[in-house]
Design a protein around this motif. Structure first.
Motif, PDB file in Angstrom:
ATOM      1  N   VAL A  47     -14.428  11.798   3.385  1.00 38.80           N
ATOM      2  CA  VAL A  47     -14.137  10.489   2.882  1.00 38.80           C
ATOM      3  C   VAL A  47     -14.373   9.399   3.776  1.00 38.80           C
ATOM      4  O   VAL A  47     -14.716   8.311   3.636  1.00 38.80           O
ATOM      5  N   SER A  49     -18.881   0.215   4.818  1.00 41.07           N
ATOM      6  CA  SER A  49     -18.612  -0.821   5.707  1.00 41.07           C
ATOM      7  C   SER A  49     -19.779  -1.196   6.633  1.00 41.07           C
ATOM      8  O   SER A  49     -19.858  -2.534   7.020  1.00 41.07           O
ATOM      9  N   ASN A  53      -4.900  13.802   1.431  1.00 43.87           N
ATOM     10  CA  ASN A  53      -6.166  14.427   1.938  1.00 43.87           C
ATOM     11  C   ASN A  53      -5.712  15.883   2.502  1.00 43.87           C
ATOM     12  O   ASN A  53      -6.701  16.870   2.765  1.00 43.87           O
ATOM     13  N   GLN A  60      -8.623   3.297  -7.236  1.00 46.36           N
ATOM     14  CA  GLN A  60      -9.144   3.839  -5.698  1.00 46.36           C
ATOM     15  C   GLN A  60      -9.058   5.255  -5.489  1.00 46.36           C
ATOM     16  O   GLN A  60      -9.999   5.904  -4.963  1.00 46.36           O
ATOM     17  N   ILE A  61      -8.301   5.773  -6.443  1.00 46.03           N
ATOM     18  CA  ILE A  61      -8.045   7.380  -6.174  1.00 46.03           C
ATOM     19  C   ILE A  61      -9.318   8.197  -7.218  1.00 46.03           C
ATOM     20  O   ILE A  61     -10.090   8.691  -6.805  1.00 46.03           O
ATOM     21  N   ALA A  88      -4.205   1.771   9.065  1.00 45.75           N
ATOM     22  CA  ALA A  88      -4.190   0.337   8.893  1.00 45.75           C
ATOM     23  C   ALA A  88      -4.710   0.530   7.273  1.00 45.75           C
ATOM     24  O   ALA A  88      -5.375   1.605   7.027  1.00 45.75           O
ATOM     25  N   HIS A  89      -4.343  -0.673   6.693  1.00 46.64           N
ATOM     26  CA  HIS A  89      -4.816  -0.591   5.166  1.00 46.64           C
ATOM     27  C   HIS A  89      -6.334  -0.843   4.862  1.00 46.64           C
ATOM     28  O   HIS A  89      -7.007  -1.435   6.002  1.00 46.64           O
ATOM     29  N   SER A 143      -2.671   8.784   1.629  1.00 45.55           N
ATOM     30  CA  SER A 143      -3.828   9.345   1.740  1.00 45.55           C
ATOM     31  C   SER A 143      -3.676  10.189   2.765  1.00 45.55           C
ATOM     32  O   SER A 143      -4.443  11.390   2.317  1.00 45.55           O
ATOM     33  N   TYR A 170      -4.648   0.918  -8.438  1.00 50.71           N
ATOM     34  CA  TYR A 170      -4.354   2.203  -7.842  1.00 50.71           C
ATOM     35  C   TYR A 170      -5.124   3.427  -8.325  1.00 50.71           C
ATOM     36  O   TYR A 170      -5.757   4.166  -7.730  1.00 50.71           O
ATOM     37  N   TYR A 227     -13.602   5.719  13.477  1.00 48.00           N
ATOM     38  CA  TYR A 227     -12.604   5.425  12.459  1.00 48.00           C
ATOM     39  C   TYR A 227     -12.351   7.087  12.124  1.00 48.00           C
ATOM     40  O   TYR A 227     -11.219   7.369  11.653  1.00 48.00           O
ATOM     41  N   TRP A 258     -12.807   5.567  -6.388  1.00 54.86           N
ATOM     42  CA  TRP A 258     -13.418   5.559  -4.997  1.00 54.86           C
ATOM     43  C   TRP A 258     -13.328   6.753  -4.108  1.00 54.86           C
ATOM     44  O   TRP A 258     -14.259   7.327  -3.734  1.00 54.86           O
ATOM     45  N   ARG A 259     -12.203   7.317  -4.494  1.00 52.39           N
ATOM     46  CA  ARG A 259     -11.948   8.716  -3.595  1.00 52.39           C
ATOM     47  C   ARG A 259     -12.902   9.718  -4.112  1.00 52.39           C
ATOM     48  O   ARG A 259     -13.407  10.443  -3.447  1.00 52.39           O
ATOM     49  N   HIS A 292       0.963  -1.026  -0.137  1.00 45.66           N
ATOM     50  CA  HIS A 292      -0.128  -0.182  -0.060  1.00 45.66           C
ATOM     51  C   HIS A 292       0.887   1.171   0.151  1.00 45.66           C
ATOM     52  O   HIS A 292       1.936   1.144   0.547  1.00 45.66           O
ATOM     53  N   VAL A 298     -16.736   8.654  -3.373  1.00 46.48           N
ATOM     54  CA  VAL A 298     -17.435   8.837  -1.950  1.00 46.48           C
ATOM     55  C   VAL A 298     -17.377  10.587  -1.445  1.00 46.48           C
ATOM     56  O   VAL A 298     -18.162  10.964  -0.721  1.00 46.48           O
TER      57      VAL A 298
HETATM   58  P1  FAD Z   1      -3.725   2.417  -0.906  1.00 48.24           P
HETATM   59  O1  FAD Z   1      -4.198   1.329  -0.569  1.00 48.24           O
HETATM   60  O2  FAD Z   1      -2.214   2.687  -1.276  1.00 48.24           O
HETATM   61  O3  FAD Z   1      -4.659   3.290  -2.050  1.00 48.24           O
HETATM   62  C1  FAD Z   1      -4.530   4.251  -2.771  1.00 48.24           C
HETATM   63  C2  FAD Z   1      -5.243   5.243  -2.675  1.00 48.24           C
HETATM   64  O4  FAD Z   1      -6.394   5.396  -2.932  1.00 48.24           O
HETATM   65  C3  FAD Z   1      -5.243   6.062  -1.091  1.00 48.24           C
HETATM   66  O5  FAD Z   1      -4.242   6.677  -0.826  1.00 48.24           O
HETATM   67  C4  FAD Z   1      -6.592   6.824  -1.092  1.00 48.24           C
HETATM   68  O6  FAD Z   1      -6.420   8.066  -1.262  1.00 48.24           O
HETATM   69  C5  FAD Z   1      -7.472   6.224  -2.008  1.00 48.24           C
HETATM   70  N1  FAD Z   1      -8.390   5.354  -1.745  1.00 48.24           N
HETATM   71  C6  FAD Z   1      -8.377   4.004  -1.689  1.00 48.24           C
HETATM   72  N2  FAD Z   1      -9.458   3.444  -1.000  1.00 48.24           N
HETATM   73  C7  FAD Z   1     -10.181   4.481  -1.142  1.00 48.24           C
HETATM   74  C8  FAD Z   1     -11.744   4.520  -0.595  1.00 48.24           C
HETATM   75  N3  FAD Z   1     -12.633   3.479  -0.419  1.00 48.24           N
HETATM   76  N4  FAD Z   1     -12.103   5.941  -0.364  1.00 48.24           N
HETATM   77  C9  FAD Z   1     -11.325   6.805  -0.570  1.00 48.24           C
HETATM   78  N5  FAD Z   1     -10.301   6.723  -0.940  1.00 48.24           N
HETATM   79  C10 FAD Z   1      -9.594   5.675  -1.337  1.00 48.24           C
HETATM   80  N6  FAD Z   1      -9.596   6.724   3.461  1.00 48.24           N
HETATM   81  C11 FAD Z   1      -9.593   8.084   3.738  1.00 48.24           C
HETATM   82  O7  FAD Z   1      -8.527   8.851   2.969  1.00 48.24           O
HETATM   83  N7  FAD Z   1      -9.904   8.599   4.877  1.00 48.24           N
HETATM   84  C12 FAD Z   1     -10.545   7.772   5.783  1.00 48.24           C
HETATM   85  O8  FAD Z   1     -10.894   8.351   6.925  1.00 48.24           O
HETATM   86  C13 FAD Z   1     -10.963   6.402   5.549  1.00 48.24           C
HETATM   87  N8  FAD Z   1     -11.773   5.763   6.296  1.00 48.24           N
HETATM   88  C14 FAD Z   1     -11.891   4.422   5.708  1.00 48.24           C
HETATM   89  C15 FAD Z   1     -12.949   3.633   6.565  1.00 48.24           C
HETATM   90  C16 FAD Z   1     -13.149   2.445   6.198  1.00 48.24           C
HETATM   91  C17 FAD Z   1     -14.122   1.453   7.042  1.00 48.24           C
HETATM   92  C18 FAD Z   1     -12.837   1.849   4.849  1.00 48.24           C
HETATM   93  C19 FAD Z   1     -13.255   0.556   4.380  1.00 48.24           C
HETATM   94  C20 FAD Z   1     -12.088   2.702   4.125  1.00 48.24           C
HETATM   95  C21 FAD Z   1     -11.592   3.915   4.640  1.00 48.24           C
HETATM   96  N9  FAD Z   1     -10.878   4.706   3.766  1.00 48.24           N
HETATM   97  C22 FAD Z   1     -10.461   5.956   4.210  1.00 48.24           C
HETATM   98  C23 FAD Z   1     -10.330   4.378   2.480  1.00 48.24           C
HETATM   99  C24 FAD Z   1      -8.935   3.476   2.530  1.00 48.24           C
HETATM  100  O9  FAD Z   1      -9.055   2.475   3.450  1.00 48.24           O
HETATM  101  C25 FAD Z   1      -7.824   4.376   2.558  1.00 48.24           C
HETATM  102  O10 FAD Z   1      -7.828   5.572   1.673  1.00 48.24           O
HETATM  103  C26 FAD Z   1      -6.647   3.719   2.272  1.00 48.24           C
HETATM  104  O11 FAD Z   1      -6.383   2.467   3.347  1.00 48.24           O
HETATM  105  C27 FAD Z   1      -5.412   4.695   2.920  1.00 48.24           C
HETATM  106  O12 FAD Z   1      -4.103   3.919   2.896  1.00 48.24           O
HETATM  107  P2  FAD Z   1      -3.042   4.183   1.560  1.00 48.24           P
HETATM  108  O13 FAD Z   1      -2.828   5.482   1.200  1.00 48.24           O
HETATM  109  O14 FAD Z   1      -2.071   3.101   1.873  1.00 48.24           O
HETATM  110  O15 FAD Z   1      -4.158   3.425   0.515  1.00 48.24           O
END
Ligand code: FAD
Ligand code: DLZ
Ligand code: SF4
Length: 510
Positions: A400, A409, A271, A304-305, A362-363, A267, A301, A389, A308-309, A263, A312
């Protein structure tokens, strides 16, 4: 010379070309930034999160000054600093005899309402640090029966040209998710996110947080986050080089001895505005185009951005301020204490919560399929889950966090974000992790003494929510399986679930 205007810059608006700054005039206006009690305590943010934001704000203020801006910065430990953003604006407004305020729209409904109620003239500019142009999401959503990320994502791919070959998606498929579910094994060459030694500004903030937020959760040290855009960009470059190529394969994997796997851990930087989301997607695409990362990784990748980002964020805006109060499944159990201590015999929960308390990270799969799924199955009040959270992750802002928690979730929005709840038994965690191998519980046991708590709770969740979920076509097969189960066996499973829930209610160790 006309009176100065105040330019408000919030703790998650640390971007030099922020719309409010673009609308201002260095020669005339004054930037207002402040570490205020209301923002730092509206939930009990993890200590690392506060330290990250305060240190980043201080360094951003210094960078603005170096760039010719006058900055009025309110420090947390300065008694003159107001308790709220509105209070601080009023204090500075009077002190500088200012002519109104320019702000960039803030992310959370809570603060939007507070600024609307603030007795000053505030001109609000849109926050254009997202890939989606203003109005795009609402237009796309208009008239649709259901909002599904996948279709939004495809539109965004077309609109941006990311991973497109003409009108076709690169590789002729939009989504490579089915290839991104490998279980990982620890290997010695595992990459790690870049760690940044705290500089003098950060050290000063760490001391402040230690003193002023001693009752907030989480470990403050070791503190290794970047606290400026330069550090964040170096961390992003390391991710692209070392982890992106395997990001896809192991996206859903979990390992006890590796908390970050492949990962990005970016994020928190995206943010607050240190990293631009479109820029990151383009960098990732370049890795694919130049043959350094495979398509399944890069598409995963980018999704996700870009998917998903952005999705949401659109949901949060469209659903409005009452979103966090939704409780479709009428769950009302309080959040178990072990979410704050990691004191549980469930190896998966202990790992996910323990790492969260240490790292404010946490991832995704840990958030979704471990702590999130457990709360869902155990019928925890979704608002309590949402607050946890929001407090505990360094990247958490309501826009987000809430759609991910209330929607994805906990299914508390009744299906706005996802078409079915992410309910799963222990088998999912066993498949995707090495946790079960050293757990006090037996993942193969469906009920009774020593059975993995996720197993009976899974069936109990489906059974007790049948009225609300029974006609969901995506759950039809699962309900058929449940109905086909021998009646005695079903009784044993439900009795076993009751024991787990009773233990939670009695605050017994599970
Ligand atoms: P990576 O796994 O490297 O993913 C790449 C990028 O994609 C992230 O840096 C992030 O910007 C974006 N991304 C991935 N999944 C999501 C998603 N579902 N929603 C929005 N962006 C996403 N993300 C937050 O930024 N803030 C939060 O408060 C947050 N709360 C979460 C709560 C729950 C219950 C869940 C299931 C997910 C949540 N996420 C949140 C989404 C995601 O888990 C985190 O963005 C991610 O774990 C951040 O770690 P990373 O940068 O290593 O992500
Ligand atoms: C999260 C946060 C924290 C902990 N502290 C501050 C602060 O003291 N000053 C500030 O301007 N912003 C802070 N933030 C970020 C805000 O809470 C965020 O801007 C709003 O929630 C809007 O998204
Ligand atoms: Fe988690 Fe159950 Fe596996 Fe233990 S056996 S680690 S509780 S899924």
């Amino acid at each position: 010379m006309s009176a100065p205007r105040l330019i408000l810059v919030l703790g998650d608006q640390l971007t030099p070309d922020l719309s409010a700054l673009r609308a201002g005039d260095r020669a005339r206006d004054i930037v207002v930034m402040a570490e205020v009690r209301d923002e730092a305590t509206y939930v009990r943010h993890h200590k690392k999160k506060i330290a990250f934001i305060f240190a980043s704000m201080r360094k951003f203020a210094a960078a603005l000054e170096a760039d010719g801006w006058r900055v009025a910065y309110g420090r947390y430990d300065d008694e003159a600093t107001a308790r709220s953003i509105c209070g601080e604006l009023m204090r500075r407004h009077q002190a500088f005899d200012a002519d109104g305020v320019i702000a960039t729209e803030c992310g959370e409904w809570r603060l939007r309402a507070a600024l609307e109620a603030c007795p000053l003239t505030i001109e609000t500019k849109p926050d254009d640090r997202f890939i989606t142009p203003p109005g795009f999401f609402r237009q796309w959503a208009e008239g649709r029966k259901a909002l599904r990320m996948e279709y939004f994502y495809r539109e965004m791919r077309k609109a941006t040209g990311l991973l497109m070959d003409g009108d076709e998606p690169a590789g002729k498929r939009w989504n490579y998710d089915s290839e991104n579910r490998k279980a990982a094994e620890r290997d010695l060459l595992m990459p790690a996110p870049m760690r940044h030694a705290p500089d003098a500004v950060t050290e000063e903030v760490l001391d402040l947080v230690e003193r002023a937020f001693a009752d907030h959760p989480g470990a403050l040290r070791p503190f290794w986050f970047a606290t400026d855009a330069r550090g964040a960009k170096r961390a992003a470059a390391k991710f692209m080089r070392e982890a992106l190529p395997r990001f896809g394969d192991y996206q859903d994997a979990m390992l006890t001895d590796d908390r970050f796997l492949y990962h990005s851990v970016l994020s928190l930087y995206i943010n607050v505005g240190f990293l631009d989301p479109l820029d990151l997607c383009r960098q990732a695409e370049a890795e694919y185009r130049e043959g350094r990362a495979p398509l399944n990784a890069v598409e995963g990748y980018v999704r996700q951005i870009l998917g998903w980002r952005e999705f949401v964020r659109g949901i949060y805006d469209r659903e409005g301020p009452d979103y966090t109060a939704r409780n479709h499944l009428k769950a009302k159990r309080p959040l178990p204490d072990f979410y704050w201590t990691a004191e549980t015999d469930m190896a998966c929960m202990k790992a996910a919560i323990g790492e969260t308390l240490e790292e404010a990270y946490a991832h995704h799969i840990q958030r979704l399929m471990v702590t999130g799924t457990f709360a869902l199955l155990a019928g925890i009040d979704p608002h309590a889950v949402h607050e946890w959270y929001l407090e505990i992750y360094a990247d958490a802002y309501e826009w987000v966090e809430a759609p991910n928690v209330i929607g994805m979730s906990q299914f508390a929005d009744g299906g706005v974000v996802g078409s079915k709840p992410y309910a799963a038994s222990g088998a999912y965690i066993d498949r995707m992790s090495d946790y079960c191998g050293h757990c006090a519980y037996d993942v193969k046991r469906r009920h009774g003494e020593g059975a993995c708590p996720f197993n009976p709770l899974y069936w109990d969740f489906l059974d007790r929510n049948r009225k609300r979920l029974g006609d969901n076509p995506r759950l039809a097969q699962i309900y058929r399986n449940w109905d086909r189960m021998d009646a005695d066996r079903r009784g044993e499973v439900l009795a076993s679930a009751k024991d787990v829930l009773k233990a939670i209610d009695a605050k017994a160790r599970i």
